[in-house]
Design a protein around this motif. Structure first.
Motif, PDB file in Angstrom:
ATOM      1  N   ASP A   1       5.307  29.994  80.374  1.00  0.00           N
ATOM      2  CA  ASP A   1       5.033  31.421  80.221  1.00  0.00           C
ATOM      3  C   ASP A   1       6.119  32.105  79.402  1.00  0.00           C
ATOM      4  N   ARG A   2       7.366  31.686  79.582  1.00  0.00           N
ATOM      5  CA  ARG A   2       8.475  32.343  78.894  1.00  0.00           C
ATOM      6  C   ARG A   2       8.576  31.931  77.434  1.00  0.00           C
ATOM      7  N   THR A   3       8.310  30.642  77.139  1.00  0.00           N
ATOM      8  CA  THR A   3       8.590  30.127  75.800  1.00  0.00           C
ATOM      9  C   THR A   3       7.369  29.780  74.977  1.00  0.00           C
ATOM     10  N   SER A   4       6.235  29.453  75.621  1.00  0.00           N
ATOM     11  CA  SER A   4       5.047  28.975  74.921  1.00  0.00           C
ATOM     12  C   SER A   4       5.378  27.756  74.060  1.00  0.00           C
ATOM     13  N   ALA A   5       6.318  26.928  74.521  1.00  0.00           N
ATOM     14  CA  ALA A   5       6.789  25.794  73.731  1.00  0.00           C
ATOM     15  C   ALA A   5       5.708  24.730  73.594  1.00  0.00           C
ATOM     16  N   ALA A   6       5.612  24.164  72.399  1.00  0.00           N
ATOM     17  CA  ALA A   6       4.645  23.099  72.141  1.00  0.00           C
ATOM     18  C   ALA A   6       4.916  21.920  73.062  1.00  0.00           C
ATOM     19  N   GLY A   7       3.868  21.357  73.637  1.00  0.00           N
ATOM     20  CA  GLY A   7       3.992  20.191  74.486  1.00  0.00           C
ATOM     21  C   GLY A   7       4.157  20.494  75.960  1.00  0.00           C
ATOM     22  N   LEU A   8       4.525  21.728  76.302  1.00  0.00           N
ATOM     23  CA  LEU A   8       4.753  22.058  77.708  1.00  0.00           C
ATOM     24  C   LEU A   8       3.452  22.089  78.506  1.00  0.00           C
ATOM     25  N   ALA A   9       2.391  22.620  77.918  1.00  0.00           N
ATOM     26  CA  ALA A   9       1.109  22.666  78.632  1.00  0.00           C
ATOM     27  C   ALA A   9       0.629  21.252  78.942  1.00  0.00           C
ATOM     28  N   GLU A  10       0.803  20.335  77.989  1.00  0.00           N
ATOM     29  CA  GLU A  10       0.392  18.953  78.208  1.00  0.00           C
ATOM     30  C   GLU A  10       1.272  18.288  79.273  1.00  0.00           C
ATOM     31  N   LEU A  11       2.568  18.589  79.249  1.00  0.00           N
ATOM     32  CA  LEU A  11       3.460  18.034  80.265  1.00  0.00           C
ATOM     33  C   LEU A  11       3.081  18.546  81.647  1.00  0.00           C
ATOM     34  N   LEU A  12       2.786  19.840  81.757  1.00  0.00           N
ATOM     35  CA  LEU A  12       2.388  20.413  83.038  1.00  0.00           C
ATOM     36  C   LEU A  12       1.127  19.735  83.567  1.00  0.00           C
ATOM     37  N   ALA A  13       0.132  19.559  82.693  1.00  0.00           N
ATOM     38  CA  ALA A  13      -1.115  18.916  83.118  1.00  0.00           C
ATOM     39  C   ALA A  13      -0.852  17.483  83.584  1.00  0.00           C
ATOM     40  N   GLU A  14       0.032  16.773  82.895  1.00  0.00           N
ATOM     41  CA  GLU A  14       0.351  15.403  83.292  1.00  0.00           C
ATOM     42  C   GLU A  14       1.044  15.374  84.652  1.00  0.00           C
ATOM     43  N   LEU A  15       2.023  16.251  84.853  1.00  0.00           N
ATOM     44  CA  LEU A  15       2.741  16.282  86.126  1.00  0.00           C
ATOM     45  C   LEU A  15       1.801  16.645  87.278  1.00  0.00           C
ATOM     46  N   GLU A  16       0.887  17.570  87.021  1.00  0.00           N
ATOM     47  CA  GLU A  16      -0.065  17.968  88.064  1.00  0.00           C
ATOM     48  C   GLU A  16      -1.030  16.836  88.414  1.00  0.00           C
ATOM     49  N   SER A  17      -1.221  15.899  87.492  1.00  0.00           N
ATOM     50  CA  SER A  17      -2.157  14.800  87.733  1.00  0.00           C
ATOM     51  C   SER A  17      -1.554  13.685  88.579  1.00  0.00           C
ATOM     52  N   TYR A  18      -0.228  13.682  88.755  1.00  0.00           N
ATOM     53  CA  TYR A  18       0.397  12.645  89.558  1.00  0.00           C
ATOM     54  C   TYR A  18       0.007  12.817  91.027  1.00  0.00           C
ATOM     55  N   PRO A  19      -0.027  11.730  91.789  1.00  0.00           N
ATOM     56  CA  PRO A  19      -0.385  11.830  93.207  1.00  0.00           C
ATOM     57  C   PRO A  19       0.495  12.826  93.945  1.00  0.00           C
ATOM     58  N   SER A  20      -0.144  13.615  94.795  1.00  0.00           N
ATOM     59  CA  SER A  20       0.574  14.625  95.565  1.00  0.00           C
ATOM     60  C   SER A  20       0.595  14.236  97.035  1.00  0.00           C
ATOM     61  N   PRO A  21       1.753  14.377  97.697  1.00  0.00           N
ATOM     62  CA  PRO A  21       1.804  14.074  99.136  1.00  0.00           C
ATOM     63  C   PRO A  21       0.835  14.959  99.898  1.00  0.00           C
ATOM     64  N   GLU A  22       0.323  14.433 101.007  1.00  0.00           N
ATOM     65  CA  GLU A  22      -0.653  15.188 101.789  1.00  0.00           C
ATOM     66  C   GLU A  22      -0.042  16.425 102.436  1.00  0.00           C
ATOM     67  N   SER A  23       1.215  16.341 102.802  1.00  0.00           N
ATOM     68  CA  SER A  23       1.854  17.434 103.520  1.00  0.00           C
ATOM     69  C   SER A  23       2.834  18.163 102.631  1.00  0.00           C
ATOM     70  N   ASP A  24       2.973  19.474 102.854  1.00  0.00           N
ATOM     71  CA  ASP A  24       3.978  20.256 102.158  1.00  0.00           C
ATOM     72  C   ASP A  24       5.313  20.221 102.880  1.00  0.00           C
ATOM     73  N   GLU A  25       5.357  19.536 104.028  1.00  0.00           N
ATOM     74  CA  GLU A  25       6.597  19.433 104.775  1.00  0.00           C
ATOM     75  C   GLU A  25       7.444  18.303 104.206  1.00  0.00           C
TER      76      GLU A  25
END
Length: 265
Positions: free
Chosen positions: A173-197
């Motif tokens: 949001d702050r920089t609109s840097a090229a490649g950041l949107a793709e990096l965010l989508a990739e990180l969000e696609s990684y397995p997420s633990p079931e618990s937030d604890e």
């Protein structure tokens, strides 16, 4: 490489104003021009002078890479150079002095996409067994959250993952840097633990900052971090550098880090 664009300068100005959630009246008063003039610039009925581009970029806190794009769109030559990290002279010396001086605690320098530029010996001990990216520089966040990276050793993975994703969203949001949107989508696609604890080993009184709780061959470590950036940069590369310095969150971690670095393991 400097961002290039075929979009009119007015479209870029309006986009950055809206990204900063500023009204035309607010920006025009702060940049010392009339609201009508700003409206004409945004709609393409007026072309800003070189000085006007500078004033608007400063008021909207536009990153230097994107400032060059606005200058080009307005018909002017880019203002800010982009040197390689190795060519930053005194600034590179300052980065490496911070990294070295922070030992035995880990520290590293990254660019706007969290690609590794430099790290101290202590940080190298943590990154040494991480599988590097197939091409290009090591991306610290990918190495941290990827299932084949450090993720399996992070004891509060759900908590840390949520924190990292918020940071990437803010950076985008702050920089609109090229490649950041793709990096965010990739990180969000990684397995997420079931618990937030936090996983076993987390502390119920982590109420100051979000710690990184990491298991290691030397026992569990709890780390806090700070981020340092250069003030008033004029080079694109320098504008995008952040130094991440980690600190022990408890006496046990401090003693372990001293012992690890002293042993050179």
């Amino acid at each position: 490489m400097t961002t290039t664009t075929t979009e009119p300068v007015g479209v870029l100005v309006r986009r950055w104003r809206e990204r900063r959630r500023r009204s035309q009246l607010d920006v025009s008063l702060a940049a010392e021009l009339s609201t009508r003039h700003l409206s004409c610039i945004e709609t393409g009925r007026a072309n800003p002078s070189r000085d006007m581009v500078r004033r608007l970029c400063e008021e909207l806190d536009v990153p230097l890479r994107e400032r060059n794009a606005l200058y080009l769109a307005a018909g002017f030559a880019p203002v800010h150079r982009e040197r390689a990290y190795a060519d930053l002279g005194a600034a590179r010396t300052a980065v490496e002095a911070v990294l070295t001086g922070h030992e035995p605690n880990p520290a590293l320098a990254v660019n706007v996409r969290w690609e590794l530029l430099a790290a101290n010996r202590a940080m190298g001990l943590f990154l040494g067994d991480v599988t590097p990216d197939v091409t290009g520089p090591l991306n610290v966040l990918r190495a941290t959250l990827h299932p084949d990276g450090l993720a399996g050793r992070i004891r509060n993975l759900a908590q840390w993952r949520a924190h990292v994703l918020r940071r990437v969203r803010r950076q985008l949001d702050r920089t609109s840097a090229a490649g950041l949107a793709e990096l965010l989508a990739e990180l969000e696609s990684y397995p997420s633990p079931e618990s937030d604890e936090p996983r076993d080993g987390g502390s119920p009184h982590d109420d100051l900052v979000v710690p990184l709780r990491l298991s290691s061959d030397h026992g569990d470590l709890a780390l806090l971090y700070t981020t340092t950036v250069f003030g008033s940069p004029r080079d694109v590369t320098l504008d995008e550098i952040a130094i991440e310095t980690f600190f022990p969150a408890d006496a046990g971690t401090a003693a372990t880090l001293r012992a690890i670095l002293a042993g050179g393991r």
